[in-house]
Design a protein around this motif. Structure first.
Motif, PDB file in Angstrom:
ATOM      1  N   LEU A   1      -0.223   1.740 -11.714  1.00 27.58           N
ATOM      2  CA  LEU A   1      -1.128   1.993 -10.590  1.00 27.58           C
ATOM      3  C   LEU A   1      -0.413   2.718  -9.459  1.00 27.58           C
ATOM      4  O   LEU A   1      -0.940   3.662  -8.873  1.00 27.58           O
ATOM      5  CB  LEU A   1      -1.710   0.666 -10.084  1.00 27.58           C
ATOM      6  N   THR A   2       0.819   2.266  -9.152  1.00 33.03           N
ATOM      7  CA  THR A   2       1.586   2.893  -8.077  1.00 33.03           C
ATOM      8  C   THR A   2       1.899   4.345  -8.410  1.00 33.03           C
ATOM      9  O   THR A   2       1.734   5.242  -7.560  1.00 33.03           O
ATOM     10  CB  THR A   2       2.901   2.131  -7.833  1.00 33.03           C
ATOM     11  N   ALA A   3       2.335   4.589  -9.651  1.00 36.47           N
ATOM     12  CA  ALA A   3       2.651   5.955 -10.072  1.00 36.47           C
ATOM     13  C   ALA A   3       1.396   6.827 -10.102  1.00 36.47           C
ATOM     14  O   ALA A   3       1.423   7.998  -9.679  1.00 36.47           O
ATOM     15  CB  ALA A   3       3.321   5.943 -11.441  1.00 36.47           C
ATOM     16  N   PHE A   4       0.271   6.281 -10.576  1.00 33.87           N
ATOM     17  CA  PHE A   4      -0.984   7.040 -10.664  1.00 33.87           C
ATOM     18  C   PHE A   4      -1.476   7.432  -9.272  1.00 33.87           C
ATOM     19  O   PHE A   4      -1.888   8.585  -9.048  1.00 33.87           O
ATOM     20  CB  PHE A   4      -2.038   6.209 -11.386  1.00 33.87           C
ATOM     21  N   ILE A   5      -1.431   6.489  -8.330  1.00 37.34           N
ATOM     22  CA  ILE A   5      -1.841   6.776  -6.950  1.00 37.34           C
ATOM     23  C   ILE A   5      -0.966   7.883  -6.360  1.00 37.34           C
ATOM     24  O   ILE A   5      -1.447   8.799  -5.699  1.00 37.34           O
ATOM     25  CB  ILE A   5      -1.761   5.503  -6.087  1.00 37.34           C
ATOM     26  N   GLY A   6       0.336   7.779  -6.615  1.00 40.31           N
ATOM     27  CA  GLY A   6       1.264   8.783  -6.100  1.00 40.31           C
ATOM     28  C   GLY A   6       1.033  10.159  -6.697  1.00 40.31           C
ATOM     29  O   GLY A   6       1.039  11.172  -5.983  1.00 40.31           O
ATOM     30  N   LEU A   7       0.819  10.227  -8.012  1.00 44.68           N
ATOM     31  CA  LEU A   7       0.598  11.510  -8.675  1.00 44.68           C
ATOM     32  C   LEU A   7      -0.688  12.176  -8.179  1.00 44.68           C
ATOM     33  O   LEU A   7      -0.698  13.366  -7.858  1.00 44.68           O
ATOM     34  CB  LEU A   7       0.536  11.308 -10.191  1.00 44.68           C
ATOM     35  N   CYS A   8      -1.764  11.395  -8.095  1.00 49.37           N
ATOM     36  CA  CYS A   8      -3.039  11.949  -7.616  1.00 49.37           C
ATOM     37  C   CYS A   8      -2.948  12.342  -6.145  1.00 49.37           C
ATOM     38  O   CYS A   8      -3.406  13.418  -5.740  1.00 49.37           O
ATOM     39  CB  CYS A   8      -4.158  10.927  -7.818  1.00 49.37           C
ATOM     40  N   GLY A   9      -2.350  11.466  -5.344  1.00 50.04           N
ATOM     41  CA  GLY A   9      -2.259  11.716  -3.904  1.00 50.04           C
ATOM     42  C   GLY A   9      -1.445  12.947  -3.569  1.00 50.04           C
ATOM     43  O   GLY A   9      -1.871  13.791  -2.765  1.00 50.04           O
TER      44      GLY A   9
ATOM     45  N   VAL B   1       7.382   9.315  12.381  1.00 50.26           N
ATOM     46  CA  VAL B   1       7.997   8.009  12.628  1.00 50.26           C
ATOM     47  C   VAL B   1       7.580   7.012  11.543  1.00 50.26           C
ATOM     48  O   VAL B   1       8.401   6.234  11.039  1.00 50.26           O
ATOM     49  CB  VAL B   1       7.617   7.486  14.025  1.00 50.26           C
ATOM     50  N   THR B   2       6.302   7.054  11.148  1.00 58.82           N
ATOM     51  CA  THR B   2       5.826   6.173  10.074  1.00 58.82           C
ATOM     52  C   THR B   2       6.530   6.486   8.764  1.00 58.82           C
ATOM     53  O   THR B   2       6.938   5.579   8.026  1.00 58.82           O
ATOM     54  CB  THR B   2       4.304   6.320   9.893  1.00 58.82           C
ATOM     55  N   PHE B   3       6.672   7.784   8.453  1.00 55.35           N
ATOM     56  CA  PHE B   3       7.425   8.189   7.266  1.00 55.35           C
ATOM     57  C   PHE B   3       8.824   7.586   7.271  1.00 55.35           C
ATOM     58  O   PHE B   3       9.279   7.002   6.282  1.00 55.35           O
ATOM     59  CB  PHE B   3       7.554   9.717   7.201  1.00 55.35           C
ATOM     60  N   VAL B   4       9.511   7.748   8.394  1.00 57.35           N
ATOM     61  CA  VAL B   4      10.912   7.319   8.477  1.00 57.35           C
ATOM     62  C   VAL B   4      11.037   5.805   8.365  1.00 57.35           C
ATOM     63  O   VAL B   4      11.929   5.289   7.672  1.00 57.35           O
ATOM     64  CB  VAL B   4      11.557   7.827   9.787  1.00 57.35           C
ATOM     65  N   VAL B   5      10.129   5.073   9.028  1.00 52.88           N
ATOM     66  CA  VAL B   5      10.184   3.608   8.959  1.00 52.88           C
ATOM     67  C   VAL B   5      10.041   3.143   7.515  1.00 52.88           C
ATOM     68  O   VAL B   5      10.821   2.311   7.029  1.00 52.88           O
ATOM     69  CB  VAL B   5       9.088   2.980   9.850  1.00 52.88           C
ATOM     70  N   LEU B   6       9.043   3.687   6.806  1.00 54.19           N
ATOM     71  CA  LEU B   6       8.846   3.297   5.411  1.00 54.19           C
ATOM     72  C   LEU B   6       9.983   3.782   4.528  1.00 54.19           C
ATOM     73  O   LEU B   6      10.422   3.074   3.608  1.00 54.19           O
ATOM     74  CB  LEU B   6       7.516   3.857   4.891  1.00 54.19           C
TER      75      LEU B   6
ATOM     76  N   ALA C   1       3.113   6.220  -1.187  1.00 51.61           N
ATOM     77  CA  ALA C   1       2.544   5.949   0.130  1.00 51.61           C
ATOM     78  C   ALA C   1       2.441   7.214   0.980  1.00 51.61           C
ATOM     79  O   ALA C   1       1.603   7.291   1.892  1.00 51.61           O
ATOM     80  CB  ALA C   1       3.396   4.911   0.861  1.00 51.61           C
ATOM     81  N   PHE C   2       3.262   8.213   0.684  1.00 51.27           N
ATOM     82  CA  PHE C   2       3.322   9.455   1.457  1.00 51.27           C
ATOM     83  C   PHE C   2       1.960  10.127   1.655  1.00 51.27           C
ATOM     84  O   PHE C   2       1.596  10.495   2.786  1.00 51.27           O
ATOM     85  CB  PHE C   2       4.320  10.414   0.776  1.00 51.27           C
TER      86      PHE C   2
END
Length: 306
Positions: free
Chosen positions: A14-22, A235-240, A280-281
Motif C-alpha cells: 500500500l505504501t509503495a502503491f501510494i508513492g508510485l501513483c502520487g 519545512v514539512t519536507f525536512v521535518v519528515l 508522503a512527498f
C-alpha cells in the motif's frame, strides 16, 4: 504464508502503491504546468527531479520488498541484484541531496531582499541545472560500492558481515570495508541533513518574524503568500525527511558499528522508513502547492465529464 509476512506485504504494498501513483501524478502535473506556462521555475525543476528519484527508489526498493513478502522473488542473477542495489542507492542519495537543495534554495529566496542574498539567489537560479548535475554525479560516483557486493545467494556461515534483504544479500569482503562504507554513508547523510535542518530553522525564524510584523494587518500580496506556503512545505519536507531518514541512518550506523549481520527486523524497519518519505512527498506537495492542486482538480473534473 505466515500472517506476519502477509501483514508486512499489505503495508509495504500500500505504501509503495501510494508513492508510485502520487509521484507519477506530481510529475504529470508539473510537466503540464511547465508546458502551459512555457517555463518552469527553479523550485519546480527540483520538485520534478525529486519525483523522478522517488519513483526510482520505490521501484528498486518498495516494489521488490513488497513482492518478496508475498513470495515473489524476481531477481534471477547477481547482475540483477547489483543493478537494483546501485539504482536504489543513487535514487536515495538524489532524494536527500535534492531535499537539501530545495530547503537551501527556499531559505535564500525568503531572505533575498538583502543584496548579498539576492546575488546568491540569482546565481542559484542561473546554475540550477549545473547544481542538479553535480548532485547526480555525486550520487552515481558515491554509489559504486553498492554494486560490488550484492549476490542472489550466499553462505552466511563464513562469518563475513552481510545484510539479508530476502530477495538478495549484500556480503562484504571483511569487517573493515563494511564499517568504512557505513561510516562514509552516515557522514554524507549527516552533512545533508544538518544543512537542510539549519536552512529549515532559519525559514521558521523568518516566518515567525513575518507573522509578528503582519499581526493585525491583512496581506493581499499573493507572491508573499505563495512564498510562505512554499516555505511551510519545505519545512514539512525536512521535518519528515529528518524523522524517517534520520532513524534509518542511525539504524544503519548501529548495524555497521555493532552488529555483524543486519537482523531481519531492523532491515525491515530501515527499508520501510526509506520509502515512507517518497510516499508522503506527493501528499505534502499537493497540500501546500496551489498550482499542482489546481492542476489535479482540473484533471479530475475533465475525466469526470468524459
Amino acid at each position: 504464508m505466515e500472517i506476519q509476512h502477509f501483514i508486512k506485504g499489505i503495508v509495504f504494498s500500500l505504501t509503495a502503491f501510494i508513492g508510485l501513483c502520487g509521484n507519477t501524478l506530481i510529475l504529470m502535473s508539473l510537466s503540464s504546468i511547465a508546458y502551459q506556462e512555457k517555463k518552469i521555475m527553479p523550485a519546480e525543476i527540483i520538485l520534478v527531479n525529486l519525483a523522478v528519484s522517488h519513483l526510482v527508489l520505490l521501484i528498486t526498493l518498495g516494489l521488490p520488498h513488497s513482492l518478496y513478502e508475498f513470495g515473489v522473488k524476481y531477481f534471477k542473477t547477481d547482475l540483477d541484484c547489483k543493478f537494483d542495489a546501485y539504482f536504489l542507492r543513487v535514487s536515495r542519495i538524489m532524494s536527500i541531496g535534492l531535499t537539501c537543495l530545495l530547503s537551501c534554495f527556499q531559505c535564500v529566496t525568503l531572505i533575498s531582499s538583502h543584496p548579498t542574498w539576492g546575488l546568491l539567489k540569482a546565481w542559484l537560479q542561473k546554475n540550477i541545472i549545473s547544481i542538479l548535475l553535480g548532485i547526480c554525479m555525486l550520487s552515481m560516483v558515491s554509489s559504486i560500492s553498492s554494486a560490488l557486493y550484492p549476490v542472489i545467494n550466499t553462505n552466511l556461515t563464513d562469518q563475513r558481515p552481510a545484510f539479508n534483504l530476502g530477495y538478495f544479500y549484500v556480503v562484504y569482503p571483511n569487517r573493515f570495508v563494511y564499517q568504512l562504507i557505513g561510516f562514509i554513508m552516515f557522514s554524507r547523510d549527516l552533512v545533508f541533513m544538518t544543512l537542510m535542518a539549519l536552512a529549515s530553522m532559519y525559514i521558521l525564524l523568518v516566518l515567525h518574524r513575518h507573522s509578528k510584523q503582519m499581526k493585525g494587518m491583512r496581506s493581499t500580496d499573493q507572491t508573499n503568500t505563495a512564498e510562505r506556503q512554499a516555505a511551510k512545505m519545505v519545512v514539512t519536507f525536512v521535518v519528515l525527511y529528518v524523522l524517517f531518514f534520520g532513524i534509518d541512518t542511525s539504524l544503519w550506523f548501529y548495524q555497521t558499528s555493532i552488529s555483524n549481520e543486519g537482523p531481519p527486523a531492523i532491515n525491515d524497519i530501515r527499508h520501510f522508513l526509506t520509502f515512507c518519505f517518497p510516499s508522503a512527498f506527493p501528499m505534502i506537495l499537493i497540500t501546500f502547492n496551489q498550482k499542482v492542486r489546481c492542476k489535479l482538480t482540473c484533471f479530475a473534473l475533465k475525466h469526470s465529464d468524459i
